[in-house]
Design an enzyme around this catalytic site. Sequence first.
Site, PDB file in Angstrom:
ATOM      1  CG  HIS A  92      -1.911  -1.038   1.284  1.00 15.36           C
ATOM      2  ND1 HIS A  92      -2.984  -0.988   2.146  1.00 15.36           N
ATOM      3  CD2 HIS A  92      -2.048  -2.195   0.595  1.00 15.36           C
ATOM      4  CE1 HIS A  92      -3.739  -2.063   1.978  1.00 15.36           C
ATOM      5  NE2 HIS A  92      -3.184  -2.804   1.043  1.00 15.36           N
ATOM      6  CD  GLU A  94      -1.974   4.660   2.941  1.00 17.02           C
ATOM      7  OE1 GLU A  94      -3.026   5.322   2.830  1.00 17.02           O
ATOM      8  OE2 GLU A  94      -1.779   3.610   2.307  1.00 17.02           O
ATOM      9  CB  CYS A 122      -6.237  -0.101   5.221  1.00 14.99           C
ATOM     10  SG  CYS A 122      -4.573  -0.809   5.209  1.00 14.99           S
ATOM     11  CB  CYS A 125      -1.628   1.716   6.173  1.00 14.75           C
ATOM     12  SG  CYS A 125      -1.383   0.862   4.596  1.00 14.75           S
TER      13      CYS A 125
END
Length: 153
Positions: A92, A94, A122, A125
Amino acid sequence: MADLDSSKRRSMLLAALAVLTANQRSAQGAVAETITQPETRDDMSFVAVAFAMQRRALDSGDQGYGAIVVRNGVIVGQAPSRVVVRQDPTAHAEMEAIRDAARRLGSRDLGGCTLYSSSPACPMCEAAAYWSGIERMVYGKAARDGGSPGLCG
């Protein structure tokens, strides 16, 4: 028959290990790209950079997410989402920005940092932000203050 299954499993594990090792070597040996700093150093400017990372993700054929990590008004890590291009469900934006910042700073301690992202983090993260010591999260075009990262539950 059991030996054949065991042999197949062993081959698959060795192949997966080879890919992981190659990815790790690639990440460790990669020359860090220069980070362009915005002229104005405020939440809206930093969120704009996170959205530039989002455009990079989309341009590369990945999911539309981007993130940066900032310490003392300086971007110390940045990344687009790389889930699709790396075939890595943990890549991801992040997570990748946190990894980039840790590499550049030479420390897993990102205390004093703020994570800016194109969307709310999320749970995975946010947990990574928590464990890395990130103090604040900001997300979205309106630069919403997401507060301090926490652990779910």
